[in-house]
Every structure is written in structure tokens, then in C-alpha cells.
Design a protein around this motif. Structure first.
Motif, short mmCIF file in Angstrom:
data_model
loop_
_atom_site.label_atom_id
_atom_site.label_comp_id
_atom_site.label_asym_id
_atom_site.label_seq_id
_atom_site.Cartn_x
_atom_site.Cartn_y
_atom_site.Cartn_z
N TRP A 440 39.59 -27.11 1.22
CA TRP A 440 39.58 -26.50 2.31
C TRP A 440 41.21 -26.01 2.60
N GLY A 441 42.33 -26.07 1.01
CA GLY A 441 43.22 -25.22 1.55
C GLY A 441 44.26 -26.70 2.98
N GLU A 453 34.07 -16.25 5.90
CA GLU A 453 33.82 -15.13 5.32
C GLU A 453 33.37 -14.50 3.96
N SER A 454 34.35 -15.84 3.62
CA SER A 454 34.07 -15.25 1.32
C SER A 454 33.21 -17.21 1.07
N THR A 455 33.14 -17.15 0.48
CA THR A 455 32.51 -18.25 -0.29
C THR A 455 34.20 -19.03 -1.41
N ALA A 467 25.71 -25.50 4.19
CA ALA A 467 26.71 -25.47 3.78
C ALA A 467 28.22 -26.17 2.98
N HIS A 468 28.09 -27.07 2.17
CA HIS A 468 29.04 -27.38 1.48
C HIS A 468 29.54 -28.19 2.66
#
Ligand code: HEM
Ligand SMILES: *[C@@H]1O[C@H](CO)[C@@H](O)[C@H](O)[C@H]1NC(C)=O
Ligand SMILES: CC(=O)N[C@H]1CO[C@H](CO)[C@@H](O)[C@@H]1O
Length: 540
Positions: A440-441, A453-455, A467-468
Motif C-alpha cells: 500500500w506504500g 481513486e486510482s487502481t 477490493a484486493h
């Protein structure tokens, strides 16, 4: 003479112990090849690393071990038995998709069976596959669309209750949002699950049905007791001990009788209703759309061969199953969602703007699902505050679990698979995977709905059903009720955030029980609560 008797006695005792240990599977892990996997030292022969885990907030200790030993490690459970702990997406995917080879732990199945009977949560193998097949249709999008009005109506009832509280105090008030939400989700599962109104939001509810919830609470309470009772834990491993009653078993037996009687009566009524509707060809006018009715109807459907249908007892077992699985999980996650909004006022007002742009007070499922920011807020809540923070499986046979990233063992050897032997326990670290920085960063532990908002490329390999993420798990044993609870959460957030503003009142901390529960830091003895400062929202 006496020496021979003693020797014979000792041999007999040793043999029985060996036999019991073998039957119970307790010895297996000592012979386990997990030996060379790195991990923390064990501070206790009896408890292994369990005290460190229980004393820390949710999964934090284990996440620290990941920083020290890498994403694939082992630690010691009760009696120093090795447990495999890995955040490797490929490994977890392997375990979840091969649910036949990686069943649930005997211990938790034994305890849960006392509450739910042989329902979907505890069933294994072919029995599970059979139940799941009959039950899946009841949880499909069409069915959830049909019960959305129940979610919205109950949310409005809670809003009215809180509004009345605020009118009494004449301003902002400290309200335990958890207790209100717990009542809503109980009423919702009552109506949507069985078409009975537990009326917990309304003090004049039906007496007949409180009998069911009281019995259920006794059962669920007994489940809580077990973590302190070694004797009850031993019963799970050594079936003959189960014949000896303990302090809770009498209460549980009495409660079981109530649930069986009330539940069976409910099933007979519904069965008669379904048969009547089928006979008169009025399928579509069948009023009840509750899960139990849908299940009974699916069980009668001609597409399912006779031997693949459920017995009355199996259908009965699904009643406490729905209650156990669908009630506290959903109220906890909605409470955490309000808490996150109280912590992040900018997110709260952006969400409110989106919700107020909807022209109706009673949105449909499709209205709710068309709101992108609401969706992002719910996803972010489920990621950071997954109510079920981890679960467990064990290897039913020797196996090599494939890895996306190899690990280095204690001898410095690089291994690209994990050898497990029959009996090895494996942790499924739901929350830790949801919050993994690798996936997830760097801001993995921040509440930031905008990330959706982005994949999220690095999350594409997550084995979750939704949702992964792992919040509802994945594979054949993923949560069957995930659509149900997501729409319920959205309906609640829709009504409550349009009606109120939420601010932090006191410091909150988290404790992992069966589900992750919020506590007030200075009031641990008062049990789970989540007080927020609530005030009516007035449109500018
Ligand atoms: C936010 C709400 C919820 C969360 C986070 C959640 C999470 C989960 C998880 C993690 C599992 C897998 C447990 C394991 O295998 O160890 C599970 C299974 C299950 N859940 Fe949910 N759940 C939620 C709501 C619901 C609802 C509303 C229902 C039903 C009305 C439900 C019914 C079930 C059932 C029956 C299973 C067992 C499925 C099987 O083994 O085939 N859940 N849930
Ligand atoms: C489900 O179907 C089986 C086989 O037809 C039947 O024996 C059973 O009573 C049904 N269960 C319910 C609850 O309708
Ligand atoms: C594996 C991982 O990235 N864990 C992080 C999860 O979130 C907590 C904070 O809540 C971090 O401390 C962990 O590093």
C-alpha cells in the motif's frame, strides 16, 4: 512383584499419553520442518509468544517481527507449538484456495460449533461445499437489493434515537456510537435474516424473539469465557474430556435448547409459507425476502439434486451462524468508520457533500453503490480497521507452500517454498496484509480514502474476495455476507453522516477479541465502547 506392577502401570500411562498426544495432533508441530524459518525467541514453555501478542494492540507485535525477520517467519503458540506467519501473497493465496488441504483449526471449530451448530462457518469439506452451494444465491446482488430498504429504515430509526438524545441535552453530546450501531445491526440481521423484528432500537420489541437473542448472548458469552479456561481448551483436543461437564456447559446446553426450539419453529413457518407460494404459483408475491426464506426456497429448487440439499438441522444451524457472523462484525466496522471520520474532519465534510448531493432520504442499493467517495471511505475503513484481524488454518497434509518472495532461513539458505507438515498451524494475517507498506506504500497506516481513486497496482495480487483486500478473506471460504454488510454499512453512513457531525471525545484504543473492539483508554473496565461527540448537522 510390585516393581513389575509399577513398570507395567508406567508403561500403560506413557502409552496412553503418547496415544492422546498423537490423536490430538499436539506432537505433530514438534516434528515440523518450520524449524529453520526465522522468528522471535520464545519466552515461555507453556505460552510461547502468546502473551506478547495478547498484550499488544491488535497485530502490532507481529508486524514488528516482520520488520525484524522479514515477511515469512514463525513464532511459538500455546505449548511452544510453531506457527507459520507470512505476509507473502502467493503463500496466502495457496492456503486460501486449497481450503480442503488447509481446514480451520479444531480448537476454534469446537468452540464455534457449540454456538452455531454445524453451520457454514464450521462445516468442512464436502459438507461445506454443499451448504455453500445452496446458500450462495441468498447473498447475491438481487437479494441484497431487496433488503436495502431494511438497512435504510433502521438507520433512520437510529438517527431519530440520537436526535432525541441531542434534544434532551440541547447541544452536542457524548454518545457511545458503538452501542447504537450494535442495536441497529442486530435488528437488521433479525429482519433481513429471518424477518423477525428484535426491536432492540425500540424498547417495546417482541418478547418471543428476545428469548432467541438472550440465548444467543449466553452462548456467545460462554465462547468468551473459554480463553481463560485451560480445561475447556483441552476438551477441544481430547474429545473424551468433553463428557465431563464444566461450569459453562450447563448454561450453554440450556441456551442451545432455546435456540433449537425457536429456530425450528421459525423454519417450519417459513417452509409452509414457501410451499404455499409455490403451490399457488405466486413465487413473486412471496413477501418474505429474508435470508432464511431464500435458503429454504433454494433448498427446494429442482436444480439441486436431492442428496445435495440441506437437512432441517443444517438449515437450523445457519440461524446462529448469521447472528454470530453478521452482527458484531458490521457494527464494529461502522463504528470504526465514524471514528475515522471524527479523526479526519476534511474527509468527513467531503463525504457529507457527496451524500447531500443525493436527492432522496431513502437511497436504493444502486444509489448507494454509485457514490465513489462513500465507496472509498468504506474501503479505507475495511483496510485499516478490518474487524476480523486474523484467522488460522492448519495443513491437513505435508505440503510445500509456494512463495512470491523467497526467504532466507537460519542457516543462511534461500528457500523459495515453505515446507509444512501435517498439523502445522498457519496464521492468515488479514489486518497486517491490509496495511503492508510493500503493498500500500509508505502511508499504509494512514486513513486516506483518496488512494482508491486510482487502481493500486501492487494490490492486484492480494487474494481477497473484495477490493484486493483480505478483510472478507478470499477463496472458497471467503465471507458469504460481504455484499450484505457493505451495503448495510453504506446505508448507515449515508443516513448518519447526512444527519450529524462527529468529533473525537476521548482517546480510544483497540483490543482484539473475536472481533476487534474499541475501548476508551482510561475506562477499559467498562467494556467495549466508542464515544464520539455528536451534534446535529445543519445545512448552511
Ligand atoms: C464487516 C462485516 C464483516 C466482516 C469483516 C466479515 C469477515 C469475515 C471473514 C474474515 C470470514 C472468514 C473467517 C475465517 O474463515 O476464518 C467470514 C466468514 C463468514 N461470514 Fe463474514 N464478515 C462480515 C459480515 C458478515 C455478514 C453480514 C454475514 C451474514 C449475514 C456474514 C457471514 C459469514 C459466514 C456465513 C462466513 C463463513 C463462510 C464460509 O466459511 O463459507 N459475514 N466473514
Ligand atoms: C431441504 O431439502 C431436503 C431434501 O428435500 C428436505 O429433507 C429438508 O427438509 C429441506 N429443508 C428445509 C429446511 O426445508
Ligand atoms: C506490514 C506493515 O506495513 N505494517 C504496518 C501496519 O501499520 C502499522 C501502523 O498502524 C505500522 O506500524 C506497521 O509497520
Amino acid at each position: 512383584m510390585s516393581v513389575i506392577a509399577w513398570a507395567f502401570g508406567a508403561a500403560l500411562v506413557a502409552f496412553s499419553c503418547w496415544k492422546l498426544l498423537k490423536i490430538s495432533g499436539l506432537l505433530q508441530p514438534y516434528m515440523s520442518p518450520l524449524g529453520d524459518i526465522p522468528g522471535p525467541p520464545s519466552p515461555s514453555f507453556l505460552y510461547g509468544n502468546m502473551h506478547e501478542i495478547q498484550n499488544s494492540e491488535t497485530s502490532i507485535v507481529r508486524e514488528q517481527w516482520v520488520d525484524m525477520y522479514g515477511p515469512t517467519l514463525k513464532y511459538k503458540g500455546w505449548l511452544n507449538v510453531d506457527r507459520l506467519y507470512t505476509l507473502d501473497t502467493r503463500a496466502i493465496h495457496h492456503v486460501l484456495t486449497h481450503s480442503h488441504d488447509y481446514p480451520k483449526m479444531e480448537l476454534s471449530r469446537y468452540f464455534l460449533t457449540q454456538v452455531t451448530g454445524n453451520g457454514l462457518i464450521v462445516a468442512e469439506g464436502d459438507l461445506h461445499r454443499k451448504q455453500r452451494r445452496v446458500m450462495n444465491p441468498a447473498f447475491g446482488p438481487t437479494q441484497i437489493r431487496g433488503v436495502t430498504k431494511i438497512f435504510v429504515d433502521k438507520a433512520h430509526q437510529l438517527r431519530a434515537l440520537w436526535t432525541a438524545t441531542l434534544e434532551l441535552t440541547g447541544g452536542p453530546a457524548r454518545i457511545d456510537v458503538l452501542s447504537g450501531l450494535t442495536k441497529v445491526t442486530l435488528d437488521v440481521i433479525g429482519l433481513a435474516g429471518f424477518n423477525i423484528d428484535f426491536g432492540s432500537l425500540n424498547p417495546n420489541g417482541h418478547a418471543r424473539h428476545s428469548e432467541l437473542t438472550d440465548a444467543f448472548n449466553v452462548m456467545f458469552g460462554a465462547l468468551g469465557d473459554t480463553r481463560t479456561s485451560l480445561f475447556r481448551a483441552m476438551k477441544a483436543y481430547l474429545p473424551p474430556l468433553r463428557l465431563i461437564p464444566d461450569s459453562t456447559s450447563a448454561r450453554v446446553t440450556a441456551a442451545r435448547k432455546v435456540i433449537d426450539r425457536v429456530g425450528m419453529q421459525l423454519i417450519m413457518e417459513k417452509k409452509a409459507e414457501v410451499i404455499k407460494a409455490e403451490r399457488t404459483g405466486e413465487k413473486d408475491t412471496l413477501h418474505s425476502r429474508d435470508l432464511l426464506t431464500l435458503l429454504i426456497r433454494a433448498n427446494m429448487s429442482t436444480d439441486i439434486p436431492e442428496n445435495q440439499r440441506l437437512s432441517d438441522a443444517e438449515v437450523l444451524a445457519q440461524i446462529p451462524t448469521f447472528l454470530a457472523a453478521g452482527h458484531e462484525t458490521t457494527s464494529n466496522s461502522t463504528a470504526w468508520c465514524l471514528y475515522a471520520l471524527a479523526q479526519h474532519p476534511a474527509v468527513q465534510s467531503a463525504l457529507r457533500d457527496e451524500l447531500l448531493s443525493v436527492p432522496t432520504d431513502s437511497p436504493s442499493m444502486d444509489d448507494l453503490n454509485a457514490l465513489p467517495y462513500l465507496d472509498a471511505v468504506v474501503r479505507e475503513t475495511m483496510r485499516l480497521h478490518a474487524p476480523v484481524s486474523s484467522t488460522m488454518r492448519y495443513a491437513a497434509k505435508d505440503d510445500v507452500i509456494p512463495l512470491a518472495a523467497p526467504y532466507t532461513d537460519r542457516n543462511g539458505e534461500v528457500c523459495d517454498g515453505i515446507r509444512v507438515s501435517k498439523g502445522s498451524p498457519i496464521i492468515i494475517p488479514i489486518l497486517a496484509m491490509n496495511r503492508s507498506k510493500a503493498v500500500w506504500g509508505e502511508d499504509a497506516h494512514e486513513f486516506r480514502p483518496e488512494r482508491w481513486e486510482s487502481t493500486i497496482e501492487t494490490a492486484q495480487h492480494m487474494p481477497g474476495v473484495w477490493a484486493h483486500m483480505m478483510s472478507f478473506l478470499g477463496g472458497p471460504r471467503a465471507c458469504i455476507g460481504y455484499r450484505f454488510s457493505l451495503v448495510e454499512m453504506k446505508a448507515l453512513m449515508f443516513v448518519l453522516v447526512r444527519g450529524f457531525e462527529f468529533e473525537l471525545a476521548v482517546p480510544i484504543c483497540k483490543k482484539r477479541m473475536l472481533v476487534q473492539r474499541p475501548f476508551v483508554s482510561d475506562e477499559m473496565d467498562k467494556g467495549a465502547q466508542l464515544p464520539l461527540l455528536v451534534k446535529p448537522y445543519v445545512r448552511a
